[in-house]
Write a protein that holds these residues in place. Structure first.
Motif, PDB file in Angstrom:
ATOM      1  N   ALA A   1       0.831  -1.203   0.000  1.00 56.87           N
ATOM      2  CA  ALA A   1       0.000   0.000   0.000  1.00 56.87           C
ATOM      3  C   ALA A   1       0.867   1.254   0.000  1.00 56.87           C
ATOM      4  N   ALA A   2       1.951   1.238   0.764  1.00 54.67           N
ATOM      5  CA  ALA A   2       2.852   2.388   0.806  1.00 54.67           C
ATOM      6  C   ALA A   2       3.541   2.600  -0.537  1.00 54.67           C
ATOM      7  N   GLU A   3       3.920   1.497  -1.206  1.00 59.96           N
ATOM      8  CA  GLU A   3       4.549   1.603  -2.521  1.00 59.96           C
ATOM      9  C   GLU A   3       3.568   2.168  -3.550  1.00 59.96           C
ATOM     10  N   VAL A   4       2.316   1.745  -3.470  1.00 62.18           N
ATOM     11  CA  VAL A   4       1.293   2.283  -4.369  1.00 62.18           C
ATOM     12  C   VAL A   4       1.157   3.786  -4.158  1.00 62.18           C
ATOM     13  N   THR A   5       1.077   4.210  -2.906  1.00 60.57           N
ATOM     14  CA  THR A   5       0.942   5.633  -2.600  1.00 60.57           C
ATOM     15  C   THR A   5       2.139   6.427  -3.107  1.00 60.57           C
ATOM     16  N   SER A   6       3.337   5.864  -2.938  1.00 57.73           N
ATOM     17  CA  SER A   6       4.545   6.528  -3.419  1.00 57.73           C
ATOM     18  C   SER A   6       4.542   6.661  -4.934  1.00 57.73           C
ATOM     19  N   LEU A   7       4.139   5.591  -5.635  1.00 57.36           N
ATOM     20  CA  LEU A   7       4.101   5.629  -7.088  1.00 57.36           C
ATOM     21  C   LEU A   7       3.072   6.640  -7.577  1.00 57.36           C
ATOM     22  N   LYS A   8       1.934   6.700  -6.921  1.00 54.89           N
ATOM     23  CA  LYS A   8       0.925   7.682  -7.289  1.00 54.89           C
ATOM     24  C   LYS A   8       1.489   9.103  -7.200  1.00 54.89           C
ATOM     25  N   SER A   9       2.281   9.355  -6.180  1.00 55.72           N
ATOM     26  CA  SER A   9       2.891  10.669  -6.030  1.00 55.72           C
ATOM     27  C   SER A   9       3.852  10.970  -7.176  1.00 55.72           C
ATOM     28  N   LYS A  10       4.645   9.975  -7.549  1.00 57.09           N
ATOM     29  CA  LYS A  10       5.611  10.161  -8.631  1.00 57.09           C
ATOM     30  C   LYS A  10       4.921  10.438  -9.965  1.00 57.09           C
ATOM     31  N   LEU A  11       3.729   9.862 -10.153  1.00 56.67           N
ATOM     32  CA  LEU A  11       3.021  10.002 -11.428  1.00 56.67           C
ATOM     33  C   LEU A  11       1.950  11.079 -11.417  1.00 56.67           C
ATOM     34  N   SER A  12       1.860  11.802 -10.308  1.00 55.84           N
ATOM     35  CA  SER A  12       0.789  12.802 -10.203  1.00 55.84           C
ATOM     36  C   SER A  12       0.927  13.892 -11.259  1.00 55.84           C
ATOM     37  N   GLY A  13       2.165  14.204 -11.638  1.00 53.90           N
ATOM     38  CA  GLY A  13       2.368  15.256 -12.618  1.00 53.90           C
ATOM     39  C   GLY A  13       1.883  14.917 -14.002  1.00 53.90           C
ATOM     40  N   VAL A  14       1.804  13.603 -14.316  1.00 51.00           N
ATOM     41  CA  VAL A  14       1.300  13.191 -15.627  1.00 51.00           C
ATOM     42  C   VAL A  14      -0.107  12.601 -15.530  1.00 51.00           C
ATOM     43  N   GLY A  15      -0.659  12.576 -14.323  1.00 48.55           N
ATOM     44  CA  GLY A  15      -2.053  12.198 -14.156  1.00 48.55           C
ATOM     45  C   GLY A  15      -2.356  10.743 -14.428  1.00 48.55           C
ATOM     46  N   ILE A  16      -1.391   9.856 -14.191  1.00 51.95           N
ATOM     47  CA  ILE A  16      -1.599   8.428 -14.446  1.00 51.95           C
ATOM     48  C   ILE A  16      -1.880   7.719 -13.121  1.00 51.95           C
ATOM     49  N   PRO A  17      -3.041   7.101 -12.972  1.00 48.04           N
ATOM     50  CA  PRO A  17      -3.395   6.443 -11.720  1.00 48.04           C
ATOM     51  C   PRO A  17      -2.742   5.074 -11.575  1.00 48.04           C
ATOM     52  N   VAL A  18      -2.876   4.508 -10.385  1.00 48.56           N
ATOM     53  CA  VAL A  18      -2.178   3.268 -10.025  1.00 48.56           C
ATOM     54  C   VAL A  18      -3.164   2.281  -9.420  1.00 48.56           C
ATOM     55  N   THR A  19      -2.976   1.008  -9.750  1.00 49.49           N
ATOM     56  CA  THR A  19      -3.779  -0.058  -9.172  1.00 49.49           C
ATOM     57  C   THR A  19      -2.882  -1.237  -8.842  1.00 49.49           C
ATOM     58  N   VAL A  20      -3.480  -2.308  -8.362  1.00 51.54           N
ATOM     59  CA  VAL A  20      -2.829  -3.597  -8.162  1.00 51.54           C
ATOM     60  C   VAL A  20      -3.699  -4.635  -8.848  1.00 51.54           C
ATOM     61  N   SER A  21      -3.080  -5.547  -9.576  1.00 45.41           N
ATOM     62  CA  SER A  21      -3.821  -6.581 -10.296  1.00 45.41           C
ATOM     63  C   SER A  21      -3.836  -7.837  -9.438  1.00 45.41           C
ATOM     64  N   GLU A  22      -5.013  -8.252  -8.960  1.00 48.02           N
ATOM     65  CA  GLU A  22      -5.027  -9.241  -7.880  1.00 48.02           C
ATOM     66  C   GLU A  22      -6.326 -10.046  -7.831  1.00 48.02           C
ATOM     67  N   LEU A  23      -6.231 -11.229  -7.255  1.00 50.38           N
ATOM     68  CA  LEU A  23      -7.373 -12.089  -6.934  1.00 50.38           C
ATOM     69  C   LEU A  23      -8.136 -11.577  -5.715  1.00 50.38           C
ATOM     70  N   ALA A  24      -9.412 -11.898  -5.630  1.00 49.62           N
ATOM     71  CA  ALA A  24     -10.137 -11.679  -4.381  1.00 49.62           C
ATOM     72  C   ALA A  24      -9.438 -12.427  -3.247  1.00 49.62           C
ATOM     73  N   TYR A  25      -9.041 -13.660  -3.505  1.00 45.78           N
ATOM     74  CA  TYR A  25      -8.395 -14.451  -2.465  1.00 45.78           C
ATOM     75  C   TYR A  25      -7.066 -13.846  -2.034  1.00 45.78           C
ATOM     76  N   GLY A  26      -6.348 -13.188  -2.949  1.00 46.70           N
ATOM     77  CA  GLY A  26      -5.106 -12.529  -2.572  1.00 46.70           C
ATOM     78  C   GLY A  26      -5.327 -11.496  -1.485  1.00 46.70           C
ATOM     79  N   TYR A  27      -6.412 -10.731  -1.610  1.00 47.66           N
ATOM     80  CA  TYR A  27      -6.762  -9.794  -0.549  1.00 47.66           C
ATOM     81  C   TYR A  27      -7.220 -10.539   0.701  1.00 47.66           C
ATOM     82  N   GLN A  28      -8.072 -11.527   0.513  1.00 53.24           N
ATOM     83  CA  GLN A  28      -8.701 -12.190   1.646  1.00 53.24           C
ATOM     84  C   GLN A  28      -7.694 -12.939   2.505  1.00 53.24           C
ATOM     85  N   GLU A  29      -6.681 -13.538   1.867  1.00 55.95           N
ATOM     86  CA  GLU A  29      -5.712 -14.289   2.660  1.00 55.95           C
ATOM     87  C   GLU A  29      -4.757 -13.358   3.420  1.00 55.95           C
TER      88      GLU A  29
END
Length: 376
Positions: free
Chosen positions: A211-239
């Motif tokens: 989560a911290a890495e995602v937030t950091s990357l979002k900050s780095k890309l804020s100037g070009v307006g490119i958003p960030v996600t994580v590609s993941e399974l429901a189970y990946g979150y749940q576990e």
């Protein structure tokens, strides 16, 4: 490459949720707080706030010939626009079939990228490609940008972790950020960046660090307006206890939907209850964020890296086709999802990228007629 849970882990998985499409075995390129979004989250370009009225269709003021990118029939302007203002189509128009996952470990040439992307766009009416795997050749993402610009496709870019526990992902992250900031066309074709493909399922980072890495990357890309996600399974979150911190940090939700690996899997055409279970979990925990099924499909064959978790699961071309036909038949249900509906990708473009999942076989022939709905 194959991952499988132990028998004990598998039984635990079953006890957690028997009707989930979460999978416990998969392959990768065998060829080559519930309180809502973090206040620092910046939205997907064109995103609408939860509870607000859908916006009017964007009008492209940057020289294109149709309302917004990457809508059907959009023609790229003759020169790079000065701004992305009113460039992107609103996410509330993005549901049903959107495009393909496209594996890049082969480090395709620019000519190959141009050819494949043109086919993806023109033959299937795709709007996007979702990158999968990694190519570490210098300038490769710039080639992706060039091909996407030339063909009018948007891109879901990817920072690939791999499976050896190394830190090469940091170099990949930095290289991608450099391209996104310095290539003048990149922000016009890059819809978002995926920070890993199943990083929670693979436990490559503790979820708080991810989560911290995602937030950091979002900050780095804020100037070009490119958003960030994580590609993941429901189970990946749940576990990982739900990993709500990751769900709160990301700007939109890319979902791995692979119900073939469910303990309740049977036929592709019968997979809707499994899809719906995981879809509803994300709706419940996603705070109204836009959702996409990106690594999404049903295999036509099994292999050492693609094994079902029940003898009832059927892998065949007919079941692969049946799965996508099933999604088409539920277009109206997907359209009811957050932010104008749930869009989906077909995983994957060709069997020479990942055996069994391609729409094309190894010889370059379509395995079945594939004309998915792009609206309903």
């Amino acid at each position: 490459m194959t991952r499988a849970l132990s028998v004990l882990g598998f039984l635990l998985l079953l006890s957690l949720d028997l009707v989930s499409s979460r999978h416990v075995s998969r392959s990768c390129h065998p060829h080559s707080s519930r309180s809502g979004s973090d206040s620092s989250t910046h939205p997907l370009p064109g995103v609408i706030s939860v509870g607000s009225a859908p916006p009017a269709p964007a009008t492209n003021t940057n020289g294109g010939s149709s309302p917004c990118f990457p809508s059907a029939g959009f023609i790229m302007p003759p020169s790079v626009p000065s701004s992305t203002d009113n460039w992107w189509c609103s996410p509330n128009t993005e549901y049903a079939f959107l495009g393909f996952s496209y594996e890049v470990t082969a480090c395709q040439s620019i000519n190959k990228l141009n050819s494949d992307f043109a086919d993806i766009k023109n033959t299937f009416g795709s709007r996007y490609v979702r990158l999968y795997g990694a190519c570490d050749r210098d300038g490769f993402y710039d080639d992706i940008v060039s091909a996407a610009w030339a063909t009018g496709l948007g891109v879901h870019a990817l920072i690939w972790f791999g499976f050896d526990g190394g830190d090469q992902w940091m170099t990949r992250r930095d290289s991608l950020v450099s391209s996104l900031i310095n290539n003048p066309k990149a922000k016009f074709v890059t819809r978002g960046v995926q920070f890993g493909s199943e990083p929670l399922f693979d436990n490559v980072l503790p979820h708080s660090q991810l989560a911290a890495e995602v937030t950091s990357l979002k900050s780095k890309l804020s100037g070009v307006g490119i958003p960030v996600t994580v590609s993941e399974l429901a189970y990946g979150y749940q576990e990982r206890g739900g990993a709500q911190d990751v769900l709160d940090a990301i700007d939109f939700i890319n979902i791995h939907m692979l119900p073939f690996f469910s303990a309740l899997a049977t036929f592709g055409a019968a997979a809707w209850p499994l899809v719906k279970t995981d879809m509803n979990w994300f709706i419940e925990h996603g705070n109204g964020k836009k959702m996409y099924f990106d690594e999404n499909g049903w295999p036509s064959v099994t292999s050492p890296g693609v094994q079902a978790n029940t003898i009832l699961a059927q892998s065949s071309v007919a079941n692969e086709e049946g799965y996508f036909s099933m999604l088409d038949s539920h277009c109206e249900d997907l359209k009811l999802g957050p932010q104008g509906g749930i869009g989906w990708f077909a995983h994957i473009y060709s069997d020479d990228q990942e055996p069994g999942y391609g729409i094309y076989d190894d010889a370059g022939n379509k395995k079945f007629p594939f004309k998915p709905r792009t609206s309903c």
